[in-house]
Design a protein around this motif. Structure first.
Motif, PDB file in Angstrom:
ATOM      1  N   SER A 259       0.784  -1.247  -0.036  1.00  9.02           N
ATOM      2  CA  SER A 259      -0.146   0.003   0.054  1.00  9.02           C
ATOM      3  C   SER A 259       0.899   1.221  -0.014  1.00  9.02           C
ATOM      4  CB  SER A 259      -1.056  -0.057   1.154  1.00  9.02           C
ATOM      5  OG  SER A 259      -0.302  -0.037   2.348  1.00  9.02           O
ATOM      6  N   GLY A 260       0.293   2.308  -0.442  1.00  8.46           N
ATOM      7  CA  GLY A 260       0.935   3.623  -0.485  1.00  8.46           C
ATOM      8  C   GLY A 260       1.500   4.044  -1.853  1.00  8.46           C
ATOM      9  N   GLU A 261       2.473   4.824  -1.895  1.00  9.89           N
ATOM     10  CA  GLU A 261       2.994   5.386  -3.359  1.00  9.89           C
ATOM     11  C   GLU A 261       4.461   5.161  -3.435  1.00  9.89           C
ATOM     12  OE1 GLU A 261      -0.612   8.249  -4.817  1.00  9.89           O
ATOM     13  OE2 GLU A 261       1.408   8.773  -4.505  1.00  9.89           O
ATOM     14  N   LEU A 262       5.075   4.861  -4.360  1.00 12.72           N
ATOM     15  CA  LEU A 262       6.344   5.157  -4.849  1.00 12.72           C
ATOM     16  C   LEU A 262       6.294   6.307  -5.763  1.00 12.72           C
ATOM     17  CD1 LEU A 262       9.306   4.209  -5.169  1.00 12.72           C
ATOM     18  CD2 LEU A 262       8.619   2.976  -7.337  1.00 12.72           C
ATOM     19  N   ASN A 263       6.728   7.566  -5.395  1.00 12.86           N
ATOM     20  CA  ASN A 263       6.573   8.726  -5.898  1.00 12.86           C
ATOM     21  C   ASN A 263       7.694   9.765  -6.035  1.00 12.86           C
ATOM     22  OD1 ASN A 263       5.865  11.433  -6.691  1.00 12.86           O
ATOM     23  ND2 ASN A 263       3.724  10.949  -5.765  1.00 12.86           N
ATOM     24  N   PHE A 264       8.353   9.958  -7.388  1.00 12.13           N
ATOM     25  CA  PHE A 264       9.494  10.778  -7.557  1.00 12.13           C
ATOM     26  C   PHE A 264       9.284  11.836  -8.299  1.00 12.13           C
ATOM     27  CE2 PHE A 264      11.339   7.214  -5.405  1.00 12.13           C
ATOM     28  CZ  PHE A 264      12.388   7.574  -4.752  1.00 12.13           C
ATOM     29  N   GLY A 265       9.587  12.997  -8.407  1.00 11.53           N
ATOM     30  CA  GLY A 265       9.339  14.158  -9.614  1.00 11.53           C
ATOM     31  C   GLY A 265      10.389  15.023  -9.605  1.00 11.53           C
ATOM     32  N   TYR A 266       9.967  16.174 -10.223  1.00 10.66           N
ATOM     33  CA  TYR A 266      11.109  17.474 -10.730  1.00 10.66           C
ATOM     34  C   TYR A 266      10.140  18.520 -10.379  1.00 10.66           C
ATOM     35  CZ  TYR A 266      13.873  20.630 -13.153  1.00 10.66           C
ATOM     36  OH  TYR A 266      14.634  21.580 -13.502  1.00 10.66           O
ATOM     37  N   GLN A 267      10.742  19.856  -9.666  1.00  5.65           N
ATOM     38  CA  GLN A 267       9.858  20.864  -9.532  1.00  5.65           C
ATOM     39  C   GLN A 267      10.943  22.255  -9.704  1.00  5.65           C
ATOM     40  OE1 GLN A 267       7.710  21.323  -5.649  1.00  5.65           O
ATOM     41  NE2 GLN A 267       8.643  23.211  -5.171  1.00  5.65           N
ATOM     42  N   ASP A 268      10.184  23.044 -10.390  1.00  9.11           N
ATOM     43  CA  ASP A 268      10.952  24.215 -10.804  1.00  9.11           C
ATOM     44  C   ASP A 268      10.263  25.286 -10.040  1.00  9.11           C
ATOM     45  OD1 ASP A 268      12.728  25.845 -12.574  1.00  9.11           O
ATOM     46  OD2 ASP A 268      10.829  26.698 -13.546  1.00  9.11           O
ATOM     47  N   LYS A 269      11.127  26.130  -9.274  1.00  9.41           N
ATOM     48  CA  LYS A 269      10.417  27.230  -8.448  1.00  9.41           C
ATOM     49  C   LYS A 269      10.693  28.628  -9.172  1.00  9.41           C
ATOM     50  CE  LYS A 269      10.804  28.822  -3.830  1.00  9.41           C
ATOM     51  NZ  LYS A 269      11.373  28.315  -2.504  1.00  9.41           N
ATOM     52  N   LYS A 270      10.058  29.674  -9.209  1.00  4.13           N
ATOM     53  CA  LYS A 270      10.132  30.967  -9.496  1.00  4.13           C
ATOM     54  C   LYS A 270       9.353  31.959  -8.682  1.00  4.13           C
ATOM     55  CE  LYS A 270      10.830  29.858 -14.493  1.00  4.13           C
ATOM     56  NZ  LYS A 270      12.429  29.936 -14.409  1.00  4.13           N
ATOM     57  N   TYR A 271      10.442  33.125  -8.105  1.00  2.87           N
ATOM     58  CA  TYR A 271       9.855  34.012  -7.421  1.00  2.87           C
ATOM     59  C   TYR A 271       9.116  35.163  -8.007  1.00  2.87           C
ATOM     60  CZ  TYR A 271      12.356  31.972  -3.527  1.00  2.87           C
ATOM     61  OH  TYR A 271      12.983  31.029  -2.433  1.00  2.87           O
ATOM     62  N   ASP A 272       8.185  35.707  -7.354  1.00  2.00           N
ATOM     63  CA  ASP A 272       7.547  36.869  -7.916  1.00  2.00           C
ATOM     64  C   ASP A 272       8.177  38.128  -8.029  1.00  2.00           C
ATOM     65  OD1 ASP A 272       5.591  35.046  -8.382  1.00  2.00           O
ATOM     66  OD2 ASP A 272       4.199  36.074  -6.920  1.00  2.00           O
ATOM     67  N   ASN A 273       9.046  38.303  -6.945  1.00  2.00           N
ATOM     68  CA  ASN A 273       9.883  39.656  -7.006  1.00  2.00           C
ATOM     69  C   ASN A 273      11.371  39.285  -7.176  1.00  2.00           C
ATOM     70  OD1 ASN A 273       7.723  41.434  -6.192  1.00  2.00           O
ATOM     71  ND2 ASN A 273       7.613  40.050  -4.095  1.00  2.00           N
TER      72      ASN A 273
END
Length: 420
Positions: A259-273
Motif C-alpha cells: 500500500s502507499g505510493e512510490l513517488n518521485f518528481g521534479y520541481q521548478d520554482k520561480k519568485y514573483d519579486n
C-alpha cells in the motif's frame, strides 16, 4: 485546581466507559449506514527537553524537563455508501497540561472531513480536509518556533476527481489548498496561502499495480505585511513564488499486500519579486522531489489482517522559511518502520528516520545545515475491541553547524484510549 478537576473528570469518564453495558458488548453506535464513534484518550508523557533547547543558557536555550498530561476527546460520523465508498466528519481535541511549567499548557482542535467515492460507472472523487486551531510547540511550516508555544490556525484541503476509462486507464484532475495564519502580529511573515492544480493519468501494467504521471502548477502567496527594523515587507518585496512540478511512480489497489505510493518528481520554482526588503536577491531554483511512502504486509492472518508489516519513506521538498527572507531549505529524508502482532492483542512498532536540511541563504555564510534524527519504539495492548493501552519511547536529535539550533529530546509515554 482547574487542571486537576479536568483530569479527574476525564478519568471518571474512562471508568464509566469501562463499566458501560454497551461498551462491554464491544459494539458501536449505528443508525443504518451511519456509524457514530465517540472516543476519549489519556496520555502521560515524561519529556526531558520540553523547549528543545541546547542548555547553553537559561533563556532561549533553556533545557527543562517536565511531565505532561494529555486529554484527547474525539467524535466521528462515518457513513458507508454501499459499493461506492465512505464519507466521514470528525473532531479531534488535545488538551496538554504541564506539571511544573503550567504557563506552557496548550490546546488543539481539529475538524476533519473525508470523502472516498468510486462509482461502478467509473467516476472517482476523493476529498480530504483538515482544519486545525492550535497552540502547540511542535513548530509550524518550515519548523517555525519549534519548541515554543505558538497560537495559529491552518486549513489543509486535498481534492482528487477522476474517471476510470475501461479496466486499465484512469484520468484525474487535482486541486490542493493550504492556508495558515498566526495570531501574534510579530509572526506576520508566516501567514500565507497556497493553491495547486494539476492533472494526471494512471495505467495498470501488473495485477493491482498502477503506474502514474502527474503535472501540477502552484503558487504560494504571503498575505500579511509588516515592518522589521523600520523596513517594510509587502507584496513588492516578499517571497511569493510559483512552481511547476511533474511526479511519476507506482500505486496499488486497496487490499493488496503493498500500500502507499512510490513517488518521485521534479520541481521548478520561480519568485514573483527580485529582491527582499534588505535588497537580497531571490534566486529561482529547481530540484528533484519525492513523496514516497510504501508499506508491505510480510505476513497476514487468514482473514487478511496484518501480522508483520514493513514500511519505507523517502521524501524531498523545498521549504521557504518566511515572507521577508530569501532563505529556503531542501529537506531530504528517509525512514524505515515495522509493525509486529504478538499474541493477537499486542502490537509492537518501531521506526527510525533521518532528514537533512540544506539551507540556501544570501545573508550569511557558511550556509546552515541540519542533521535530524528520530527513533521510536512502542507497544500497544488491545484489551477489548473498544479499549487499548500502550507505552512508548521517542528520541529526537538535531545537529546543526549553527550550535543555537542543536537539541536532543527523550520522551516516554503511557496512554489509554477508549472508543465505541
Amino acid at each position: 485546581m482547574k487542571k486537576g478537576i479536568f483530569i479527574s473528570v476525564a478519568l471518571a469518564t474512562i471508568l464509566v466507559l469501562l463499566s458501560s453495558p454497551v461498551m462491554a458488548r464491544g459494539g458501536k453506535i449505528r443508525m443504518g449506514n451511519l456509524k457514530i464513534v465517540p472516543s476519549l484518550g489519556l496520555e502521560a508523557i515524561a519529556d526531558d527537553n520540553i523547549f528543545l533547547g541546547n542548555g547553553s543558557n537559561t533563556t532561549d536555550e533553556l533545557k527543562e524537563s517536565d511531565s505532561i498530561a494529555h486529554v484527547k476527546p474525539g467524535l466521528s460520523f462515518d457513513y458507508t455508501m454501499e459499493e461506492r465508498g465512505t464519507v466521514s466528519l470528525g473532531y479531534e481535541g488535545d488538551f496538554a497540561y504541564y506539571n511544573k511549567n503550567d504557563k506552557n499548557d496548550w490546546k488543539s482542535h481539529k475538524g476533519l472531513f473525508k470523502l472516498d467515492y468510486e462509482a461502478p460507472g467509473g467516476l472517482i472523487a476523493k476529498i480530504d480536509n483538515t482544519y486545525t486551531e492550535t497552540q502547540d510547540p511542535f513548530g509550524g511550516y518550515a519548523e517555525y518556533n519549534l519548541g515554543k508555544k505558538t497560537e495559529r490556525w491552518s486549513d489543509d484541503l486535498k481534492n482528487e476527481f477522476g474517471y476510470k476509462l475501461g479496466s486499465r486507464f484512469k484520468a484525474f484532475l487535482y486541486y490542493n489548498y493550504y492556508k495558515q495564519d498566526y495570531k501574534a502580529d510579530a509572526d506576520f511573515a508566516q501567514d500565507f496561502y497556497s493553491h495547486e492544480a494539476g492533472t494526471g493519468v494512471e495505467m495498470q501494467f501488473l495485477p493491482k499495480t498502477w503506474g502514474f504521471v502527474r503535472y501540477y502548477y502552484g503558487l504560494q502567496d504571503y498575505d500579511s505585511s509588516g515592518a522589521i527594523g523600520g523596513q517594510t515587507t509587502d507584496e513588492s518585496n516578499d517571497s511569493d513564488f510559483t512552481w511547476h512540478k511533474i511526479d511519476a511512480g507506482l500505486t496499488w489497489d486497496t487490499g493488496t499486500k503493498i500500500s502507499g505510493e512510490l513517488n518521485f518528481g521534479y520541481q521548478d520554482k520561480k519568485y514573483d519579486n527580485d529582491f527582499n526588503y534588505k535588497g537580497d536577491k531571490y534566486n529561482d531554483n529547481n530540484t528533484w522531489v519525492a513523496a514516497t511512502s510504501i508499506f508491505y504486509d510480510v505476513a497476514t492472518a487468514e482473514d487478511g489482517t496484518m501480522i508483520t508489516q514493513l514500511g519505507l519513506t523517502i521524501d524531498r521538498s523545498q521549504n521557504q522559511t518566511s515572507s521577508n527572507t530569501t532563505s529556503y531549505y531542501e529537506d531530504t529524508g528517509a525512514g524505515i518502520s515495522f509493525k509486529q502482532k504478538l499474541l493477537t492483542k499486542i502490537t509492537l512498532e518501531g521506526s527510525f528516520s533521518y532528514n537533512f536540511h540544506d539551507y540556501f541563504e544570501t545573508d550569511r555564510l557558511p550556509m546552515r545545515q541540519d542533521d535530524n534524527y528520530e527513533a521510536g519504539l512502542s507497544v500497544d495492548y488491545q484489551a477489548r475491541d473498544w479499549l487499548s493501552a500502550g507505552a512508548g519511547y521517542t528520541y529526537k536529535e538535531k545537529h546543526s553547524n549553527y550550535d543555537a539550533n542543536n537539541f536532543e529530546d527523550n520522551k516516554f509515554n503511557f496512554k489509554i484510549t477508549a472508543e465505541y
